[in-house]
Scaffold this motif. Structure first.
Motif, PDB file in Angstrom:
ATOM      1  N   LYS A 402       0.836  -1.198   0.000  1.00  0.00           N
ATOM      2  CA  LYS A 402       0.000   0.000   0.000  1.00  0.00           C
ATOM      3  C   LYS A 402       0.877   1.257   0.000  1.00  0.00           C
ATOM      4  O   LYS A 402       0.588   2.239  -0.698  1.00  0.00           O
ATOM      5  N   SER A 403       1.990   1.237   0.760  1.00  0.00           N
ATOM      6  CA  SER A 403       2.912   2.379   0.796  1.00  0.00           C
ATOM      7  C   SER A 403       3.535   2.610  -0.577  1.00  0.00           C
ATOM      8  O   SER A 403       3.707   3.762  -1.007  1.00  0.00           O
ATOM      9  N   THR A 420      -3.502  -3.337  -0.155  1.00  0.00           N
ATOM     10  CA  THR A 420      -2.257  -4.052   0.153  1.00  0.00           C
ATOM     11  C   THR A 420      -1.932  -5.156  -0.854  1.00  0.00           C
ATOM     12  O   THR A 420      -0.955  -5.878  -0.682  1.00  0.00           O
ATOM     13  N   GLN A 421      -2.724  -5.288  -1.884  1.00  0.00           N
ATOM     14  CA  GLN A 421      -2.538  -6.359  -2.867  1.00  0.00           C
ATOM     15  C   GLN A 421      -1.622  -5.904  -4.012  1.00  0.00           C
ATOM     16  O   GLN A 421      -1.867  -4.888  -4.651  1.00  0.00           O
ATOM     17  N   PHE A 422      -0.564  -6.661  -4.257  1.00  0.00           N
ATOM     18  CA  PHE A 422       0.335  -6.378  -5.382  1.00  0.00           C
ATOM     19  C   PHE A 422      -0.336  -6.917  -6.650  1.00  0.00           C
ATOM     20  O   PHE A 422      -0.255  -8.090  -6.969  1.00  0.00           O
ATOM     21  N   ASP A 423      -1.012  -6.000  -7.374  1.00  0.00           N
ATOM     22  CA  ASP A 423      -1.784  -6.413  -8.545  1.00  0.00           C
ATOM     23  C   ASP A 423      -1.076  -6.000  -9.831  1.00  0.00           C
ATOM     24  O   ASP A 423       0.016  -5.419  -9.813  1.00  0.00           O
ATOM     25  N   SER A 424      -1.711  -6.271 -10.941  1.00  0.00           N
ATOM     26  CA  SER A 424      -1.093  -6.010 -12.245  1.00  0.00           C
ATOM     27  C   SER A 424      -0.915  -4.513 -12.514  1.00  0.00           C
ATOM     28  O   SER A 424       0.028  -4.101 -13.189  1.00  0.00           O
ATOM     29  N   SER A 425      -1.828  -3.683 -11.952  1.00  0.00           N
ATOM     30  CA  SER A 425      -1.686  -2.232 -12.174  1.00  0.00           C
ATOM     31  C   SER A 425      -0.455  -1.697 -11.447  1.00  0.00           C
ATOM     32  O   SER A 425       0.230  -0.795 -11.948  1.00  0.00           O
ATOM     33  N   LEU A 426      -0.140  -2.241 -10.287  1.00  0.00           N
ATOM     34  CA  LEU A 426       1.070  -1.832  -9.569  1.00  0.00           C
ATOM     35  C   LEU A 426       2.309  -2.307 -10.324  1.00  0.00           C
ATOM     36  O   LEU A 426       3.289  -1.571 -10.467  1.00  0.00           O
ATOM     37  N   GLN A 427       2.251  -3.530 -10.834  1.00  0.00           N
ATOM     38  CA  GLN A 427       3.383  -4.055 -11.610  1.00  0.00           C
ATOM     39  C   GLN A 427       3.670  -3.158 -12.820  1.00  0.00           C
ATOM     40  O   GLN A 427       4.834  -2.830 -13.115  1.00  0.00           O
ATOM     41  N   ALA A 428       2.616  -2.724 -13.492  1.00  0.00           N
ATOM     42  CA  ALA A 428       2.766  -1.855 -14.665  1.00  0.00           C
ATOM     43  C   ALA A 428       3.362  -0.502 -14.262  1.00  0.00           C
ATOM     44  O   ALA A 428       4.235   0.045 -14.956  1.00  0.00           O
ATOM     45  N   ALA A 429       2.908   0.040 -13.123  1.00  0.00           N
ATOM     46  CA  ALA A 429       3.417   1.331 -12.641  1.00  0.00           C
ATOM     47  C   ALA A 429       4.896   1.235 -12.278  1.00  0.00           C
ATOM     48  O   ALA A 429       5.685   2.143 -12.574  1.00  0.00           O
ATOM     49  N   ILE A 430       5.272   0.122 -11.670  1.00  0.00           N
ATOM     50  CA  ILE A 430       6.683  -0.072 -11.296  1.00  0.00           C
ATOM     51  C   ILE A 430       7.552  -0.178 -12.549  1.00  0.00           C
ATOM     52  O   ILE A 430       8.653   0.391 -12.606  1.00  0.00           O
ATOM     53  N   LYS A 431       7.055  -0.871 -13.574  1.00  0.00           N
ATOM     54  CA  LYS A 431       7.811  -0.976 -14.829  1.00  0.00           C
ATOM     55  C   LYS A 431       8.021   0.405 -15.459  1.00  0.00           C
ATOM     56  O   LYS A 431       9.110   0.715 -15.951  1.00  0.00           O
TER      57      LYS A 431
END
Length: 477
Positions: A402-403, A420-431
């Protein structure tokens, strides 16, 4: 009362009047009391002197015995230093310490404001060494260090059991070199790599924000009050009406500078603080008239948990005398005063001599000063530290996720959720973030991504300064 008439049968004898008799009794009682009390004081003082002498002789005897009869040949200077350190440590006071001759340079540099290091004020609190406040635009601030961070290790070596003065030389060093600090923040631990630089603590910085003049006071060192006074005079000549004195992350410094700075705003003979030692109290008052036309200005103070010591003395005086409104968050809470004594060999004994109270006799130690108007920083500035020894990836469910989302959204790398869920949208943002920062694009939040993430959030906090912006909006309303 009628005058006394002499009796002819007793002519030649002299009698005391009743008033003289009473006065005589009173004088006898007073003299007897003085004699008794004086004797008791002398006996008490003599007893105390005897105790001091006996203790000194005892300490000297132990030193001589170990120096001469121990089965090895101890370093006599080290033996004496360890005895002194033992006495200061036994007080359980993080502010009382012995500073050996070879460490006094760093101590004196802090007063003048020029040194090579990371730019973070620290204090010893029990068994811990704590960051009191990273200085504005310092390497420490840029790396992401925050007030109340606990230092656990330097370059992988634990600082447990070491005094503040023992670890300072390991933090300071050559300009351009790196030092890795292991920091505990809350329940998490993280490594911060900081590049040492020349630190010049400029006492006062000035900027104009929406017709409000902001004076950032970084530390109370030699000449701070004179710098601020000069800066305010310049602002007055330019037509300033509203000013903010920004004391955020100001760790304090010299007591007399705090009194002088208060005198810019307070009338002559006004109490700035009370010093208290045992049952004795002494008021420290202003000695001059305030700056001309200072009452024409609307004055505000901005504080946070990194505002400590002399900052709190100044803020307490301004608040109790209704000179300024205070904005921000609760201050650090340091209500005690230290004195230094230089010893014959050039070493220094720094010890807590007394506590201080605000003009209205509030004791703020461990409590801090509450602002009149609470102003919080942005959500991303209050994130829990994200451990650098963990990698977060798709499918993880963790509070730190979440942080990461809150931080990336603040940096304009948007995610669909704030949970708190590491989802696909977070993965895309990190990339996207990794690509923009020229990192290896994996979509996982690893150590290097964490480091860059922290750097960018610190830069954003420094550039945008949401707490200051919110304060200005309140003032203008």
């Amino acid at each position: 009362m009628l005058p006394h008439k002499e009796n002819t049968k007793t002519k030649g004898k002299k009698y005391l009047s009743l008033s003289q008799f009473i006065v005589g009794i009173i004088l006898t009682v007073i003299l007897t009391t003085i004699a008794v009390v004086g004797g008791m004081y002398f006996w008490h003082q003599h007893t105390q002197d005897q105790k001091v002498t006996a203790n000194s002789e005892k300490l000297s005897k132990v030193y001589e015995t170990l120096a001469n009869d121990y089965y090895k040949s101890p370093n006599k200077d080290k033996l004496l230093e360890n005895a002194i350190k033992g006495m200061t440590k036994g007080l359980n006071d993080p502010y009382t310490e012995y500073i050996a001759k070879d460490k006094t340079k760093a101590f004196n540099e802090d007063v003048t404001g020029d040194f090579v290091g990371i730019g973070a004020e620290m204090q010893q609190k029990g068994d811990h060494i704590m960051i009191t406040s990273p200085m504005k635009a310092s390497p420490a601030e840029k790396a992401g260090l925050k007030p109340k961070d606990i230092l656990k290790a330097i370059d992988g070596k634990s600082v447990k059991g070491k005094s503040l003065n023992e670890i300072i030389p390991n933090i300071r060093g050559e300009k351009g070199t790196n030092v890795t600090l292991t920091i505990e923040r809350g329940s998490e631990t993280k490594d911060f790599t900081v590049t040492r630089d020349t630190i010049h603590v400029k006492s006062v910085e000035v900027e104009q924000k929406d017709k409000i003049t902001v004076f950032k006071v970084n530390k109370f060192q030699e000449g701070t009050s004179a710098e601020l006074k000069s800066a305010i005079q310049k602002a007055q000549r330019s037509g300033a009406k509203n000013i903010i004195i920004d004391l955020r992350n100001n760790p304090g410094g010299l007591l007399d500078e705090a009194v002088k700075m208060s005198n810019i705003f307070l009338k002559k003979d006004t109490t700035v603080l009370y010093l208290e030692k045992g049952k004795q109290q002494e008021a420290m008052k202003t000695s001059n008239e305030p700056l001309a036309n200072i009452s024409d200005l609307d004055i505000s103070l901005l504080v946070n948990e990194g505002s400590a010591s002399a900052s709190e003395i100044f803020a307490g005086a301004m608040k109790d005398h209704n000179v300024a409104k205070i904005y921000g968050t609760k201050t650090f809470g340091k209500g005690i005063v230290q004195t230094t004594r230089e010893l014959e060999d050039g070493s220094i004994l720094k010890f807590t001599e007394m506590k201080w109270l605000t003009p209205n006799k509030h004791y703020i130690h461990g409590k801090g000063i509450q602002p009149d108007v609470k102003i919080d920083s942005s959500d991303f500035e209050n994130l829990h530290v994200i451990p650098s020894n963990q990698t977060f990836k798709l499918g993880d469910n963790d509070q730190h996720v979440k942080s990461i989302k809150i931080g990336l959204n603040a940096l304009n790398y948007h995610t669909e959720t704030q949970n708190t869920q590491f989802d696909s949208s977070l993965q895309a943002a990190i990339k996207q973030f990794q690509k923009a920062e020229k990192l290896k694009v994996t979509g996982a939040f690893d150590k290097e991504t964490n480091r860059k993430f922290t750097e960018r959030l610190v830069e954003k906090a420094h550039e945008e300064d949401s707490m200051l912006e919110k304060t200005i909006q309140h003032i203008k309303e």
